[in-house]
Motif scaffolding. Structure first.
Motif, PDB file in Angstrom:
ATOM      1  N   ASN A  20       0.833  -1.201   0.000  1.00 47.90           N
ATOM      2  CA  ASN A  20       0.000   0.000   0.000  1.00 47.90           C
ATOM      3  C   ASN A  20       0.873   1.258   0.000  1.00 47.90           C
ATOM      4  O   ASN A  20       1.581   1.521   0.966  1.00 47.90           O
ATOM      5  CB  ASN A  20      -0.916  -0.034   1.226  1.00 47.90           C
ATOM      6  CG  ASN A  20      -1.870   1.111   1.292  1.00 47.90           C
ATOM      7  OD1 ASN A  20      -1.722   2.122   0.602  1.00 47.90           O
ATOM      8  ND2 ASN A  20      -2.870   0.973   2.140  1.00 47.90           N
ATOM      9  N   ILE A  21       0.800   2.045  -1.064  1.00 48.09           N
ATOM     10  CA  ILE A  21       1.631   3.247  -1.186  1.00 48.09           C
ATOM     11  C   ILE A  21       1.345   4.243  -0.068  1.00 48.09           C
ATOM     12  O   ILE A  21       2.247   4.871   0.462  1.00 48.09           O
ATOM     13  CB  ILE A  21       1.431   3.908  -2.568  1.00 48.09           C
ATOM     14  CG1 ILE A  21       2.017   3.021  -3.654  1.00 48.09           C
ATOM     15  CG2 ILE A  21       2.053   5.291  -2.628  1.00 48.09           C
ATOM     16  CD1 ILE A  21       3.499   2.820  -3.572  1.00 48.09           C
ATOM     17  N   SER A  22       0.081   4.402   0.325  1.00 47.27           N
ATOM     18  CA  SER A  22      -0.238   5.390   1.361  1.00 47.27           C
ATOM     19  C   SER A  22       0.345   4.998   2.717  1.00 47.27           C
ATOM     20  O   SER A  22       0.528   5.854   3.579  1.00 47.27           O
ATOM     21  CB  SER A  22      -1.748   5.599   1.469  1.00 47.27           C
ATOM     22  OG  SER A  22      -2.381   4.405   1.881  1.00 47.27           O
ATOM     23  N   ALA A  23       0.649   3.724   2.915  1.00 45.93           N
ATOM     24  CA  ALA A  23       1.242   3.266   4.169  1.00 45.93           C
ATOM     25  C   ALA A  23       2.722   2.915   4.006  1.00 45.93           C
ATOM     26  O   ALA A  23       3.334   2.362   4.911  1.00 45.93           O
ATOM     27  CB  ALA A  23       0.477   2.037   4.674  1.00 45.93           C
ATOM     28  N   PHE A  24       3.290   3.251   2.852  1.00 47.13           N
ATOM     29  CA  PHE A  24       4.671   2.886   2.553  1.00 47.13           C
ATOM     30  C   PHE A  24       5.631   3.591   3.513  1.00 47.13           C
ATOM     31  O   PHE A  24       5.438   4.740   3.870  1.00 47.13           O
ATOM     32  CB  PHE A  24       5.015   3.269   1.106  1.00 47.13           C
ATOM     33  CG  PHE A  24       6.380   2.824   0.691  1.00 47.13           C
ATOM     34  CD1 PHE A  24       6.605   1.524   0.294  1.00 47.13           C
ATOM     35  CD2 PHE A  24       7.444   3.705   0.729  1.00 47.13           C
ATOM     36  CE1 PHE A  24       7.873   1.102  -0.075  1.00 47.13           C
ATOM     37  CE2 PHE A  24       8.705   3.295   0.362  1.00 47.13           C
ATOM     38  CZ  PHE A  24       8.918   1.990  -0.035  1.00 47.13           C
ATOM     39  N   ASP A  25       6.695   2.891   3.900  1.00 44.37           N
ATOM     40  CA  ASP A  25       7.679   3.457   4.821  1.00 44.37           C
ATOM     41  C   ASP A  25       9.055   2.910   4.461  1.00 44.37           C
ATOM     42  O   ASP A  25       9.215   1.716   4.266  1.00 44.37           O
ATOM     43  CB  ASP A  25       7.317   3.074   6.260  1.00 44.37           C
ATOM     44  CG  ASP A  25       8.269   3.687   7.263  1.00 44.37           C
ATOM     45  OD1 ASP A  25       8.660   4.853   7.085  1.00 44.37           O
ATOM     46  OD2 ASP A  25       8.623   2.994   8.237  1.00 44.37           O
TER      47      ASP A  25
END
Length: 136
Positions: A20-25
């Protein structure tokens, strides 16, 4: 750091994901996972006020940074400029570069690294329209 996972593979392709890009870290590289031979693709994220902890340059490869979310500042040698969602920055070889997140949200970006001067043909001159049954 997100782990890149192979979703599926065939004789002529590899489908991989960093999730998930929005949760990427963190930072994830795709070349080895996909078996790419023409470029390195990485996803990166910088939290608020964070910057890449070092400047770097490349001898053979140019880099193309695509900002997916957030905003920040980019430095190439002594030139500094603002970047934000939708920005694309190409940086040639033999010069220093770095970036910093200045937004309250994390800055998420893709970096594509390829041999400078290697793009002989591009989409409009390299593509052939083919006849195949659409199975989508």
């Amino acid at each position: 750091m997100n782990k890149v996972q192979i979703i599926n593979q065939g004789k002529n392709y590899t489908h991989a994901s960093a999730g998930n890009i929005s949760a990427f870290d963190g930072k994830s590289f795709f070349k080895d996972c996909t078996g790419a031979t023409s470029c390195e693709i990485s996803f990166g994220t910088l939290p608020q006020a964070a910057e890449v902890p070092f400047f770097h340059s490349h001898r053979k490869n140019e880099e193309n940074y695509i900002i997916l979310s957030g905003s920040g500042r980019f430095q190439v040698n002594d030139d500094v400029f603002d970047i934000s969602e939708g920005s694309v920055v190409r940086v040639s070889t033999d010069c220093d570069r770095n970036l910093k997140c200045t937004s309250s949200e994390p800055m998420i970006y893709i970096c594509i690294q390829a041999a400078e001067g290697s793009l002989g043909d591009h989409t409009m001159t390299d593509a052939d329209i083919t006849e195949r049954q659409n199975l989508l």
